[in-house]
Design a protein around this motif. Sequence first.
Motif, PDB file in Angstrom:
ATOM      1  N   HIS A  75       0.714  -1.165  -0.513  1.00 20.29           N
ATOM      2  CA  HIS A  75       0.318  -0.041  -0.170  1.00 20.29           C
ATOM      3  C   HIS A  75       1.049   1.210  -0.152  1.00 20.29           C
ATOM      4  CE1 HIS A  75      -3.717  -2.242   0.804  1.00 20.29           C
ATOM      5  NE2 HIS A  75      -3.313  -3.375   1.451  1.00 20.29           N
TER       6      HIS A  75
ATOM      7  N   CYS B 118      -3.649   5.948  -0.960  1.00 18.54           N
ATOM      8  CA  CYS B 118      -2.623   5.105  -0.689  1.00 18.54           C
ATOM      9  C   CYS B 118      -2.693   5.085  -2.426  1.00 18.54           C
ATOM     10  CB  CYS B 118      -3.711   4.193  -1.109  1.00 18.54           C
ATOM     11  SG  CYS B 118      -3.293   2.535  -1.796  1.00 18.54           S
TER      12      CYS B 118
ATOM     13  N   GLU C 177      -0.273   2.860  -3.846  1.00 12.45           N
ATOM     14  CA  GLU C 177       0.286   2.248  -4.863  1.00 12.45           C
ATOM     15  C   GLU C 177      -1.319   1.873  -5.404  1.00 12.45           C
ATOM     16  OE1 GLU C 177       3.455   0.976  -5.139  1.00 12.45           O
ATOM     17  OE2 GLU C 177       3.454   3.037  -4.011  1.00 12.45           O
ATOM     18  N   TYR C 178      -1.162   0.661  -6.162  1.00 11.61           N
ATOM     19  CA  TYR C 178      -2.629   0.698  -6.337  1.00 11.61           C
ATOM     20  C   TYR C 178      -2.778  -0.813  -5.948  1.00 11.61           C
ATOM     21  CZ  TYR C 178      -6.385  -1.945  -8.696  1.00 11.61           C
ATOM     22  OH  TYR C 178      -7.478  -2.588  -9.265  1.00 11.61           O
ATOM     23  N   CYS C 179      -4.109  -1.279  -5.037  1.00 21.46           N
ATOM     24  CA  CYS C 179      -3.389  -2.134  -4.404  1.00 21.46           C
ATOM     25  C   CYS C 179      -5.040  -3.171  -4.710  1.00 21.46           C
ATOM     26  CB  CYS C 179      -3.534  -2.001  -3.034  1.00 21.46           C
ATOM     27  SG  CYS C 179      -4.689  -0.699  -2.133  1.00 21.46           S
TER      28      CYS C 179
ATOM     29  N   HIS D 163      -9.005   0.473  -3.504  1.00 19.02           N
ATOM     30  CA  HIS D 163      -7.578   1.207  -3.733  1.00 19.02           C
ATOM     31  C   HIS D 163      -8.267   2.279  -3.356  1.00 19.02           C
ATOM     32  CE1 HIS D 163      -4.126   2.865  -5.328  1.00 19.02           C
ATOM     33  NE2 HIS D 163      -4.765   3.501  -6.105  1.00 19.02           N
TER      34      HIS D 163
ATOM     35  N   MET E  24      -9.388   3.661  -0.538  1.00 22.95           N
ATOM     36  CA  MET E  24      -8.588   3.885   0.812  1.00 22.95           C
ATOM     37  C   MET E  24      -7.651   5.086   1.463  1.00 22.95           C
ATOM     38  SD  MET E  24      -5.015   0.516   1.572  1.00 22.95           S
ATOM     39  CE  MET E  24      -4.487   0.869   2.616  1.00 22.95           C
TER      40      MET E  24
HETATM   41 CU1  CUA Z   1      -3.960   0.516  -0.756  1.00 26.45          CU
HETATM   42 CU2  CUA Z   1      -4.077   1.167  -3.102  1.00 26.45          CU
END
Ligand code: CUA
Length: 160
Positions: free
Chosen positions: A106, A141, A143-145, A149, A152
């Motif tokens: 993340h 966030c 960072e692609y999670c 996403h 977040m």
């Molecule tokens: Cu956690 Cu994007």
Amino acid sequence: MNMHIHKFEKIWLIFGVATLLVFLSVVGVSAFYLGNQPPSCLATINPEKVDTTAPFDQPGLKKVKGKEWDYELVFVASAFQYNPGEVEVPLGAKVKVLATTKDVVHGFSVAGTNINMMLEPGYISEFTTTFDKTGEFLILCNEYCGAGHHMMTSKIKVVE
Ligand code: CUA
């Protein structure tokens, strides 16, 4: 004549072996020191035991004594939230932020500041800062999670 050639070959052989050893030790040492740790991460943690590992067993703001900072602010990230989801920080407080993730990679970027960390499973990311402006600071966030996403977020409220 034969003896001389033999002698030189021996010298070159030793030189070659020595060079190889130096090369291997340099590669070995740098691999040992650098590992594959991201530079902002100093400590490691078992990502499966985050909930029971201090200080991540108690996310949020904590006053500390005898350190170079006044407070520790602990965040646990997981898909797709931060714990705490919102936190108040007193104006002017010097705060050490410690964060980790329980599952995937993340991001942790604080909008309007240059704070931007990557949280990787197994590592503790940290930074120390002084919150010297009141207001609400959104944590995003970056960072692609996964599917959630974009939802977040968390919030740091700096209050007087
Ligand atoms: Cu956690 Cu994007």
